[in-house]
Design a protein around this motif. Structure first.
Motif, PDB file in Angstrom:
ATOM      1  N   GLN A  31       0.788  -1.228   0.000  1.00 37.20           N
ATOM      2  CA  GLN A  31       0.000   0.000   0.000  1.00 37.20           C
ATOM      3  C   GLN A  31       0.818   1.275   0.000  1.00 37.20           C
ATOM      4  O   GLN A  31       0.387   2.296  -0.525  1.00 37.20           O
ATOM      5  N   SER A  32       1.961   1.257   0.633  1.00 36.77           N
ATOM      6  CA  SER A  32       2.763   2.476   0.715  1.00 36.77           C
ATOM      7  C   SER A  32       4.211   2.150   0.389  1.00 36.77           C
ATOM      8  O   SER A  32       4.666   1.029   0.627  1.00 36.77           O
ATOM      9  N   PHE A  34       8.312   3.897   0.168  1.00 30.29           N
ATOM     10  CA  PHE A  34       9.190   4.975   0.596  1.00 30.29           C
ATOM     11  C   PHE A  34      10.609   4.687   0.117  1.00 30.29           C
ATOM     12  O   PHE A  34      11.000   3.530  -0.064  1.00 30.29           O
ATOM     13  N   TYR A  36      14.350   5.494   1.742  1.00 31.29           N
ATOM     14  CA  TYR A  36      15.127   5.982   2.873  1.00 31.29           C
ATOM     15  C   TYR A  36      16.587   6.058   2.442  1.00 31.29           C
ATOM     16  O   TYR A  36      17.049   5.284   1.599  1.00 31.29           O
ATOM     17  N   VAL A  91       5.303  -1.109   2.308  1.00 30.31           N
ATOM     18  CA  VAL A  91       4.432  -1.331   3.463  1.00 30.31           C
ATOM     19  C   VAL A  91       3.203  -2.108   3.027  1.00 30.31           C
ATOM     20  O   VAL A  91       2.515  -1.726   2.082  1.00 30.31           O
ATOM     21  N   GLY A  93      -0.235  -3.861   4.800  1.00 33.18           N
ATOM     22  CA  GLY A  93      -1.008  -4.035   6.022  1.00 33.18           C
ATOM     23  C   GLY A  93      -0.653  -2.973   7.047  1.00 33.18           C
ATOM     24  O   GLY A  93      -0.167  -1.895   6.717  1.00 33.18           O
ATOM     25  N   ALA A  94      -0.867  -3.314   8.316  1.00 31.83           N
ATOM     26  CA  ALA A  94      -0.684  -2.351   9.394  1.00 31.83           C
ATOM     27  C   ALA A  94       0.799  -2.113   9.666  1.00 31.83           C
ATOM     28  O   ALA A  94       1.391  -2.739  10.528  1.00 31.83           O
ATOM     29  N   ASN A  95       1.364  -1.221   8.893  1.00 33.12           N
ATOM     30  CA  ASN A  95       2.782  -0.878   9.039  1.00 33.12           C
ATOM     31  C   ASN A  95       3.680  -2.108   9.096  1.00 33.12           C
ATOM     32  O   ASN A  95       4.614  -2.184   9.877  1.00 33.12           O
TER      33      ASN A  95
ATOM     34  N   ASP B  96       0.850   6.258  14.102  1.00 34.63           N
ATOM     35  CA  ASP B  96       0.220   5.032  14.569  1.00 34.63           C
ATOM     36  C   ASP B  96       0.592   3.962  13.552  1.00 34.63           C
ATOM     37  O   ASP B  96       1.519   4.165  12.764  1.00 34.63           O
ATOM     38  N   GLN B  97      -0.099   2.825  13.584  1.00 34.38           N
ATOM     39  CA  GLN B  97       0.302   1.741  12.685  1.00 34.38           C
ATOM     40  C   GLN B  97      -0.343   1.842  11.310  1.00 34.38           C
ATOM     41  O   GLN B  97      -0.276   0.901  10.537  1.00 34.38           O
ATOM     42  N   GLY B  98      -0.971   2.968  11.008  1.00 36.75           N
ATOM     43  CA  GLY B  98      -1.547   3.140   9.682  1.00 36.75           C
ATOM     44  C   GLY B  98      -0.480   3.051   8.609  1.00 36.75           C
ATOM     45  O   GLY B  98       0.640   3.522   8.790  1.00 36.75           O
ATOM     46  N   PHE B  99      -0.835   2.498   7.465  1.00 34.95           N
ATOM     47  CA  PHE B  99       0.187   2.181   6.471  1.00 34.95           C
ATOM     48  C   PHE B  99       0.787   3.401   5.813  1.00 34.95           C
ATOM     49  O   PHE B  99       1.840   3.332   5.204  1.00 34.95           O
ATOM     50  N   ARG B 100       0.122   4.549   5.917  1.00 36.22           N
ATOM     51  CA  ARG B 100       0.673   5.735   5.256  1.00 36.22           C
ATOM     52  C   ARG B 100       1.619   6.508   6.163  1.00 36.22           C
ATOM     53  O   ARG B 100       2.186   7.507   5.741  1.00 36.22           O
ATOM     54  N   ASN B 101       1.761   6.052   7.397  1.00 46.63           N
ATOM     55  CA  ASN B 101       2.551   6.852   8.335  1.00 46.63           C
ATOM     56  C   ASN B 101       4.033   6.613   8.176  1.00 46.63           C
ATOM     57  O   ASN B 101       4.498   5.479   8.108  1.00 46.63           O
ATOM     58  N   THR B 102       4.766   7.708   8.137  1.00 45.35           N
ATOM     59  CA  THR B 102       6.218   7.618   8.029  1.00 45.35           C
ATOM     60  C   THR B 102       6.797   7.120   9.333  1.00 45.35           C
ATOM     61  O   THR B 102       6.344   7.498  10.413  1.00 45.35           O
TER      62      THR B 102
END
Lengths: 109, 114
Positions: A31-32, A34, A36, A91, A93-95, B96-102
């Motif tokens: 989903q995401s 990045f 680094y 990423v 799921g939940a992070n 938080d654990q949201g997938f868009r969070n850096t």
């Protein structure tokens, strides 16, 4: 198969050159994305988020290709200070972060 | 400078010692992480705390014991480690654990087990 595959390099380029890195991912539900940057013996630092529409920040351009499941990073007009390891992060799921192995870039004077 | 602070920066410990790594953030983030990084390898996730509760444990040996005393602090207790546990230990946090969070990393704690 690894979640994220990245060419470890090293990439040795002269100052001023343009260099591109690719990173492929295996989970189409990712989903995401990045990029680094990690300097030697330092922590990873966020360089850019990667969006479907592509995004640019100065000399850096990041692209996402969902159909082919890869992300790319383009660095134009390389500087000596760009020498570092570049880690792609995917990423799901939940992070649930998956790091690529990192691509080592050395910019040569 | 990173807003995730880790102490100590360097730690040398014997295999029978008990020590702790500490991590602090004041960004109001509710997810905190421990990663382990060996030379020339990417960071490997060890633990995730979300809202002060352990949400992910990536099959880490029990000689590593995480603790989250409050939303700003994260500890990693170390006991009876092995030389192969020598590595850079990175703490990180995100909103938080949201997938868009850096995810933001601390500078890390260099651990050597002798």
């Amino acid at each position: 198969r690894k979640e994220v595959e990245q060419d470890p390099g090293p990439f040795n380029v002269p100052e001023g050159a343009t260099v591109a890195f690719n990173c492929t991912y295996s989970n189409s539900a990712s989903q995401s994305f990045f990029w680094y940057r990690q300097d030697c013996r330092k922590e990873p630092k966020l360089l850019m988020s990667v969006y479907s529409s592509g995004n640019e920040d100065g000399r850096f351009t990041a692209q996402l290709n969902r159909a082919s499941q890869y992300i790319s990073l383009l660095i134009r007009d390389s500087k000596l200070s760009d020498s570092a390891t570049y880690l792609c992060v995917v990423v799901t799921g939940a992070n649930n972060l998956f790091f690529g192995t990192g691509t080592r870039l050395t910019v040569i004077p | 400078d990173t807003e995730v602070t880790q102490t100590p920066k360097h730690l040398v410990m014997g295999m029978t010692n008990k020590k702790s790594l500490k991590c602090e953030q004041h960004m109001g983030h509710r997810a905190m992480y421990w990663y382990k990084q060996k030379a020339k390898k990417p960071p490997e996730l060890m633990f995730v705390y979300s809202y002060e509760k352990l949400s992910i444990n990536e099959s880490v040996p029990s000689r590593f014991s995480p603790e989250c005393p409050n939303s700003s602090l994260l500890n990693l207790h170390l006991h009876a480690l092995q030389p192969e546990d020598s590595a850079l230990y990175l703490c990180a946090s995100s909103q938080d654990q949201g997938f868009r969070n850096t995810i933001y990393f601390g500078e890390g704690s260099w651990l050597t087990v002798v």
